[in-house]
Write a protein that holds these residues in place. Sequence first.
Motif, short mmCIF file in Angstrom:
data_model
loop_
_atom_site.label_atom_id
_atom_site.label_comp_id
_atom_site.label_asym_id
_atom_site.label_seq_id
_atom_site.Cartn_x
_atom_site.Cartn_y
_atom_site.Cartn_z
N GLN A 60 1.30 -1.19 -0.13
CA GLN A 60 0.11 0.44 -0.05
C GLN A 60 1.00 1.50 -0.35
O GLN A 60 0.92 1.95 -0.57
CB GLN A 60 -0.98 -0.63 1.36
N ASP A 61 2.38 0.95 0.30
CA ASP A 61 2.93 2.56 0.77
C ASP A 61 3.71 2.79 -0.63
O ASP A 61 4.52 3.24 -0.42
CB ASP A 61 4.06 2.14 1.33
N GLY A 62 3.56 1.33 -1.65
CA GLY A 62 4.01 1.07 -2.83
C GLY A 62 5.08 1.57 -2.75
O GLY A 62 6.44 1.68 -3.45
N GLN A 63 5.37 0.40 -1.80
CA GLN A 63 7.62 0.07 -1.78
C GLN A 63 7.26 -1.26 -2.08
O GLN A 63 6.40 -2.23 -2.15
CB GLN A 63 8.17 -0.18 0.11
N HIS A 64 8.99 -1.82 -2.54
CA HIS A 64 8.74 -3.51 -2.73
C HIS A 64 9.35 -4.00 -1.73
O HIS A 64 9.83 -3.24 -0.35
CB HIS A 64 9.84 -3.46 -4.31
N LEU A 65 9.08 -5.48 -1.61
CA LEU A 65 8.94 -5.50 -0.81
C LEU A 65 10.29 -6.94 -0.10
O LEU A 65 10.52 -6.41 0.86
CB LEU A 65 8.55 -7.12 -0.59
N GLY A 66 11.32 -6.57 -1.32
CA GLY A 66 12.78 -6.50 -1.19
C GLY A 66 13.27 -7.83 -0.52
O GLY A 66 12.52 -8.68 -0.39
N GLU A 67 14.20 -7.19 0.41
CA GLU A 67 14.70 -8.30 1.75
C GLU A 67 13.68 -9.39 2.31
O GLU A 67 13.14 -10.21 2.96
CB GLU A 67 15.80 -7.62 2.35
N LEU A 68 12.13 -8.59 2.81
CA LEU A 68 11.13 -8.98 3.68
C LEU A 68 10.63 -10.30 2.65
O LEU A 68 10.28 -10.89 3.70
CB LEU A 68 10.14 -8.23 3.54
N ALA A 69 10.78 -10.14 1.44
CA ALA A 69 10.11 -10.97 0.68
C ALA A 69 11.39 -12.15 1.16
O ALA A 69 10.69 -13.44 1.62
CB ALA A 69 9.96 -10.73 -0.21
N ARG A 70 12.47 -12.50 0.90
CA ARG A 70 13.06 -13.37 1.12
C ARG A 70 12.33 -14.14 2.80
O ARG A 70 12.83 -15.01 2.91
CB ARG A 70 14.32 -12.43 1.61
N ASP A 71 12.90 -13.26 3.96
CA ASP A 71 12.41 -13.65 5.08
C ASP A 71 11.15 -13.80 5.21
O ASP A 71 10.84 -15.17 5.80
CB ASP A 71 13.17 -12.07 5.85
N LEU A 72 9.71 -14.05 4.56
CA LEU A 72 8.89 -13.94 4.48
C LEU A 72 9.07 -15.98 4.23
O LEU A 72 8.60 -16.67 5.13
CB LEU A 72 7.85 -13.87 4.42
#
Length: 630
Positions: free
Chosen positions: A58-70
């Motif tokens: 919603q904030d228009g950001q890429h998930l980035g490293e968060l995607a890997r952690d999840l």
Amino acid sequence: MTGHDHMPGHYGPGAEDHPLTATTDTWDAATARYALLKETPPARTRAMQKELVDKTIQDGQHLGELARDLARTGFKDPRVVAELERCADEALENDPRLAAELYAEALLAGGDEAAKAARRAQAAAATGDLDAAGRIADRLLAVPEAPDLRLGVDVASAVWAQRGMLSRSADTYSWLGPNRIDGSAPLAAVAMIGTGNAAAAEEFLAAAPPSGSPTLLAVALSLTQEGLRRTLGPAPELALPELIRASDMMNAAGTSIPLPETPGALAALCALHSGEPEVADTVLKAALAAGQGGDAARPRLFLLRAWSSMQQDNADDAILAINEALKANHWSLAPRDEFLLAALEVGLARRGSDMHELVLAWERAREAMMHVSVDLFSLLPWGELMITAARLRESRRVGHYLDNAWELLGRLGKPPLWSVPLHWAAVQAALLSEDPAGLAPHAAALVRASEHSHLASVLATGGKAWVSVLAGRFEASDVETAARGLAAVGMPWEGARLAGHAAAHADERRDMVKLLACARDIHPQSAAPPAGAAQRPEDARSSATAQPVMDFGNGGPGTPDTSGLSAREREVGRLILEGKTYREIGEAIYISPRTAEHHVARMRRRLGAENRSELLVRLRLALGEGYPPP
């Protein structure tokens, strides 16, 4: 530094927060977070993770490293999958190892196994993990209407080629068929020509649609197949410039795709087969600097550089290149490269006149050759093994492989560029085997090819000189011309060996001095005939620069005998270990070739050796401590 820090779209903490520089407080916080998550019910954890993903997007950001952690925690969400696959696609060209990790994490997050299977296989192959790449490609090719099928076939073909089974590469493209080949037609052509099926290559190229935009990669692939096809035609001298341009364009493209053979390797092989090893080295150096073919191609490019150095009689540079090849990949060498390395070790030992190392290298080569099949791009190592097999009286070990090589060349119309070096190897093998009948057809082939090939003309002259020297009827000037001709086409060791051998058999002292000077000029280390060349006692006494017959250590006539061999047998045994023929043994110790053969037969029975290779090893042990153990 980990691969995570290079992930496209990463927006995480700076270097001061990197895990490798974490403070005790950071680790304490991580421990507390782990304890909190462990006590939180799984459903609540998943709800919080979903809320975090929703807020980030919603904030228009890429998930980035968060995607890997999840993904690593087992959280499944199509948005996480999409982010990981997007980042993996971006990393695939330049960092296949990172791409492989990201694709694997996308599967953990619930990704479809088939959707990115071709790209996962490409990433695995690019890092040198042939087993993983092959398994992924196998599963993909079994799926009806598989996505990215053509890329999957390209990967499977490249894997088969690295395994030393190029015919399977060609079969994979045949399975795909001309109607689905599209932009992979040049790759199919390389595989098919490499296995002797030029007609099928033409069919696939004709069926492919015109290439789209003229990108650097498209031009590189087009020039590659055009140059390779020219090597088979009446004007093969036009092939090398085309293949060099193909390699240049691939370097400029800066892209790494699965290939049965890189343009740089093909250009180098063409140069080596044309008698221009310096050109081969220049092309290979540029390809390595540009990272052509990615990590998976580096060992082969280094090994071909080693071959170029060996052919130019530069053993030190060859060894350095071999060491680079062994360090170039995280995985062990692919079977194709292992075979090339084994042939290099044999060639270096033969040129170094080190019989002990030659026997050991030959044993390794015998093992390596069982893992690969013959193709057009492996003829140089097969030629080297043919010569060594003849020297060790082991020709039966390579006979059926060489039959396949001649058959392959026959299917291609016996193209001179590819055939000439193998004919030259066959001439040398026949000379070592004292087989005039076996020599004649290959000598005739070199003469016929001389009309269109400068290299063939030089080699035909060299072969004629060798025959005249061994027959004891030669002109020193003719031998010198032949020897210098060999050096001019990148074969200084061969030229020096010819001149040195002729010097040992010259009737006139002035001819001997002239030929020794020629050998020194071509190959400065050879102040006399190379070890293993027959040398008459009076010739050795008459030249202050002449080297003695190779001495393998103790075990002379006055040494107490614990080997069970007679003094004469010990003397014959030393000459056998130097690689001398029965005729050369007879010349050295004034017995007939037949008597020398009887001595060898008795030694084989006494030492319990079943074949010549085993006899060499047991002789080394029997003749004393000067012989290193096998």
